[in-house]
Design a protein around this motif. Structure first.
Motif, PDB file in Angstrom:
ATOM      1  N   HIS A   1      25.586   9.389   7.513  1.00 21.32           N
ATOM      2  CA  HIS A   1      25.208   8.246   8.001  1.00 21.32           C
ATOM      3  C   HIS A   1      23.535   8.662   8.607  1.00 21.32           C
ATOM      4  O   HIS A   1      22.362   8.126   8.371  1.00 21.32           O
ATOM      5  CB  HIS A   1      25.557   7.155   8.820  1.00 21.32           C
ATOM      6  N   LYS A   2      23.984   9.806   9.098  1.00 21.68           N
ATOM      7  CA  LYS A   2      22.810  10.399  10.039  1.00 21.68           C
ATOM      8  C   LYS A   2      21.758  11.043   9.036  1.00 21.68           C
ATOM      9  O   LYS A   2      20.533  10.987   9.232  1.00 21.68           O
ATOM     10  CB  LYS A   2      23.302  11.245  11.054  1.00 21.68           C
ATOM     11  N   LEU A   3      22.219  11.805   7.970  1.00 21.22           N
ATOM     12  CA  LEU A   3      21.283  12.511   7.257  1.00 21.22           C
ATOM     13  C   LEU A   3      20.603  11.463   6.454  1.00 21.22           C
ATOM     14  O   LEU A   3      19.531  11.620   5.991  1.00 21.22           O
ATOM     15  CB  LEU A   3      22.189  13.344   6.254  1.00 21.22           C
ATOM     16  N   ALA A   4      21.156  10.170   6.112  1.00 25.71           N
ATOM     17  CA  ALA A   4      20.439   9.380   4.991  1.00 25.71           C
ATOM     18  C   ALA A   4      19.774   8.444   5.901  1.00 25.71           C
ATOM     19  O   ALA A   4      18.714   7.808   5.220  1.00 25.71           O
ATOM     20  CB  ALA A   4      21.576   8.627   4.402  1.00 25.71           C
ATOM     21  N   GLY A   5      19.918   8.396   7.289  1.00 27.59           N
ATOM     22  CA  GLY A   5      19.341   7.615   8.187  1.00 27.59           C
ATOM     23  C   GLY A   5      19.683   6.243   7.935  1.00 27.59           C
ATOM     24  O   GLY A   5      18.737   5.132   8.239  1.00 27.59           O
ATOM     25  N   ASN A   6      20.639   5.802   7.433  1.00 28.02           N
ATOM     26  CA  ASN A   6      20.843   4.219   7.025  1.00 28.02           C
ATOM     27  C   ASN A   6      21.905   3.663   7.938  1.00 28.02           C
ATOM     28  O   ASN A   6      21.950   2.319   7.729  1.00 28.02           O
ATOM     29  CB  ASN A   6      21.255   4.319   5.622  1.00 28.02           C
ATOM     30  N   ALA A   7      22.255   4.421   9.101  1.00 25.19           N
ATOM     31  CA  ALA A   7      23.139   3.484   9.920  1.00 25.19           C
ATOM     32  C   ALA A   7      23.139   4.167  11.313  1.00 25.19           C
ATOM     33  O   ALA A   7      23.367   5.571  11.190  1.00 25.19           O
ATOM     34  CB  ALA A   7      24.429   3.073   9.356  1.00 25.19           C
ATOM     35  N   VAL A   8      23.219   3.571  12.270  1.00 29.11           N
ATOM     36  CA  VAL A   8      23.616   4.405  13.500  1.00 29.11           C
ATOM     37  C   VAL A   8      25.145   4.263  13.714  1.00 29.11           C
ATOM     38  O   VAL A   8      25.632   3.083  13.756  1.00 29.11           O
ATOM     39  CB  VAL A   8      22.950   3.499  14.683  1.00 29.11           C
ATOM     40  N   THR A   9      25.758   5.203  13.950  1.00 26.02           N
ATOM     41  CA  THR A   9      27.346   5.001  14.136  1.00 26.02           C
ATOM     42  C   THR A   9      27.692   5.375  15.519  1.00 26.02           C
ATOM     43  O   THR A   9      28.794   5.344  15.919  1.00 26.02           O
ATOM     44  CB  THR A   9      27.876   5.995  12.940  1.00 26.02           C
TER      45      THR A   9
END
Lengths: 478, 478
Positions: B177-185
């Motif tokens: 998710h961090k790499l894609a930048g698509n969600a803060v987990t």
């Protein structure tokens, strides 16, 4: 949901019986050689008695296979040539641990340590885990059949519902029931789920919606499977086995009875006591390793039974469970909830491999399991003999067995025991834990704290420690 | 249920970046050589134009990787040496079919035939399946990374909840998710299920029990994902997206809104329209292959979102889905229902392999996916250009993309189209099917029958046929 059409196609057929037998003989001989070799090496490492007996025990167990005199002990040299035939998962760790694919280190069993798990730390200096139902002992069987391994490629079978997989697994399961003689699957629908536990919860949910009473009450006779008491489905289902007695439960026709037969924890053969229209049979342990099979389960009379791969082939973590369901509409409703777009393909591939191996070897695994559990129950009998404060409470019924065509005495996978003369406030579980045996307390099964369950699924080296610990506890406290 | 303590242990670490890159370069070069070799062979087999263009196309696509001039065409000699480096799943079948592990025959793609799928039957003589969402095209990526393969042994990890697997997968997903930048987990709980569809149904069931209204009403804006309309959970949940309009749904606070963003079928970016307390986000398509990522999904504001491996790495049949859940209690309730004794270990191992590959290659798969879909949308644009009776209805928004740090125009995985000037009674789907294109009718998405969805997830050779078929249909009917 996104249902895809199945393509046509089939995956590889298992090797024929002859080839398998040849490999088995070679594999077992090599494994015994390795075990003995390792044992010899360990003699020098001051773990002589322990390791040696394990090596010999392993070779004895494999005695159901045509045997040849074992070669003289030799150093554990593992050549590339051998590694093609032998699964080194356990042998690389002195058969007292596991080296998983791609890992460099051994994961040692309880009470064993060292880079190759070669060192026994001593029965009084360690704890063993006999609490859960993880079927670890089956690894000892599967390392003997490296031909069941297969390559998992990330480029394969990406689409939903890959062709031929589900149907092949279903065919295997029907044949497996026929081989074991434990259920008639003709005219039965098979519903797959990721384990039998999720199937149980969703069956309950479906039944709930048909009774129109919230929550649905579920009941089981004591001692009941400990998992049932935590079974709840978003406040829709409530387990009342603990709070309602048989009379109360029988009075309410809407109560669903769960019948676990053979029962967990004690192995008792059950038929249900409420005679309600809604009865679910949990048949996880209805396999020849654990019980005599006097007749196939009558699926026409009991058209809703749950089964799991975990307790047949040992692949608990693969989460493959199935239900035999008479009513097509109920089966469809269940499948629409469990694995609506198919169950995971990888675990189905493992299940297919395992089941087709069992079929092609005419149930070698079941014979092995019987021999293993019979040997274990023999040792349990010895250790409890003439002990007055601790009692085995498994009924261990005897019955005519269609599988072996003679009388067989049950060999359940759990030891269900009672501690008598306990000090005040102390439970049987406390007593066992104080001697380093993790177990499950009787109260989880709806029984007094004088009861406890110990798993007999532990690996052989751990079982040896279990016997030693029980012996010590009996000697010190009774 | 039978929860087991986890042991300690870890599985193999992925290979370091450097080694992977070396293998990639070698693998791609070999694959291009093979493709070209096969193409040359096919020239002689009268399939020249087709196969040749596929071979070249494949090598072009791999152009994101440091390239070297491709060697001159040579016969397709596959030595044992090469087979260690190259995944032959597709190349063994002329890249127009799949040869699965252990199988002897090729499974050909739509419109291809022959022992090695070498023969194209002609665009007007076959049907293609563009109905479902099976991400077949991803196989073309994974055959280039044979180092992601692994051995599956039946002797390994038999116990419930094998050590280190779930935690390693969870760690991989947070990094992904961090790499894609698509969600803060951060501060989000991850709940695993076998696919996102089962998670969706169980979320609904849990929400249902909290609203105390039977059945729970679920609503989504049109066009909505076709799967929702068949979503039902034993009469507990009812999808009302078709029968209730926005005003009616907004008036009832107990209605749960499903927000699919980017949307299936059209790729529209959505934020929800009901502003109800109960909103579930379906984020299956929120990955760089399909859309610009302007900002990470705000999980604090929307603490219940569903994700799936299927649409990131293409492993749809592995059934790995997860939910990002803000509320710990809800997360625990969900996990107690989904995979109560752990999800299948084999599919987790595949997911770990796939995700760690994506991480170690800094998202190579996503770059490949963008290039692939951009190329496909370019060809769709060409074929629809100046066509008056058929229109693309995907909004295809543009936005600043954090991933590439420039403006990106959406490349959704489905073509959502409208047929104008249809003969009476005929649907757009009928029209497409009459030209051999299996598709999903607009009515499944709550839209008029003049709409239809075509999957762009098909393999490259099938996509070529799709373009040819659309061209023919437009020429003949418009």
């Amino acid at each position: 949901m996104e249902r895809e059409d199945e393509e046509t196609g089939m995956i590889e057929k298992e090797e024929g019986g002859k080839k398998v037998w040849k490999d088995v003989v070679i594999g077992v001989l090599l494994l015994c050689t390795l075990s003995l070799g390792i044992s010899t090496a360990l003699l020098a490492a001051k773990a002589a008695n322990k390791a040696s007996s394990i090596g010999e025990f392993f070779c004895q167990i494999s005695g159901t296979i045509p045997s040849t005199p074992a070669p003289a002990p030799s150093p554990p040299v593992i050549s590339t040539e051998l590694s093609k035939v032998v699964d080194e998962t356990m042998s690389a760790c002195s058969n007292q641990g596991y080296k998983y694919t791609g890992e460099t280190n051994c994961t040692c069993m309880d009470c064993y340590t060292g880079a190759r798990c070669q060192t026994f730390v001593g029965a009084d200096k360690c704890s063993i885990d006999a609490n859960g139902g993880s079927p670890y002992m089956f690894a000892e069987y599967w390392v003997r059949y490296p031909e069941t391994e297969f390559q998992m490629k990330l480029s394969e079978r990406l689409g939903y519902l890959p062709a031929g997989i589900r149907s092949r697994l279903e065919e295997g399961i029907r044949k497996l029931h026929k081989l074991a003689g434990n259920a008639v699957t003709d005219n039965m629908n098979i519903v797959f789920g990721d384990g039998s536990t999720p199937l149980l919860t969703l069956v309950s949910t479906i039944l709930q919606s048909s009774t129109n009473s919230l929550p649905l009450k579920v009941w089981a006779q004591k001692p009941f499977y400990s998992g049932y008491s935590s079974l709840s489905y978003a406040n829709l289902v409530k387990f009342v086995g603990d709070e309602e007695n048989r009379t109360t439960a029988a009075a309410d026709e809407k109560v669903v009875e769960y019948v676990t037969s053979p029962n967990n924890p004690d192995g008792e053969i059950r038929t249900g006591v409420l005679s309600h229209p809604l009865t679910v049979f949990d048949k996880a342990y209805s396999w020849p390793m654990y019980t005599f099979i006097d007749q196939p389960f009558n699926t026409s009379a009991h058209p809703l039974s749950l089964w799991t791969l975990s307790k047949v082939t040992g692949h608990a973590s693969s989460r493959v469970g199935w239900a035999l369901v008479g009513d097509k509409k109920l089966a469809d409703a269940m499948q629409a909830m469990a694995c609506p777009i198919g169950c995971p393909v990888e675990s189905q591939l493992v299940a297919i491999r395992a089941i087709e191996h069992v079929l092609s070897t005419q149930g070698e695994l079941m014979k092995w399991g019987r021999a293993k559990f019979t040997e274990r129950w023999g040792r349990i009998g010895e250790v409890f003999r003439n002990v007055s404060c601790y009692k085995v409470r498994n009924p261990r019924a005897e019955g005519y067995d269609r599988y072996d065509q003679k009388v067989y005495k049950q060999t359940p996978p759990y030891l269900w025991m009672e501690c008598l003369n306990l000090p005040d406030q102390k439970s049987c579980g406390d007593m066992l834990r104080s001697y380093g045996m993790k177990c499950r307390d009787g109260e989880y099964f709806g029984m007094p704290k004088s009861f406890a369950r110990l798993s007999l699924y532990v690996a052989s080296p751990v079982f040896n420690v279990l016997i030693q610990k029980l012996t010590n506890m009996f000697a010190n406290t009774c």
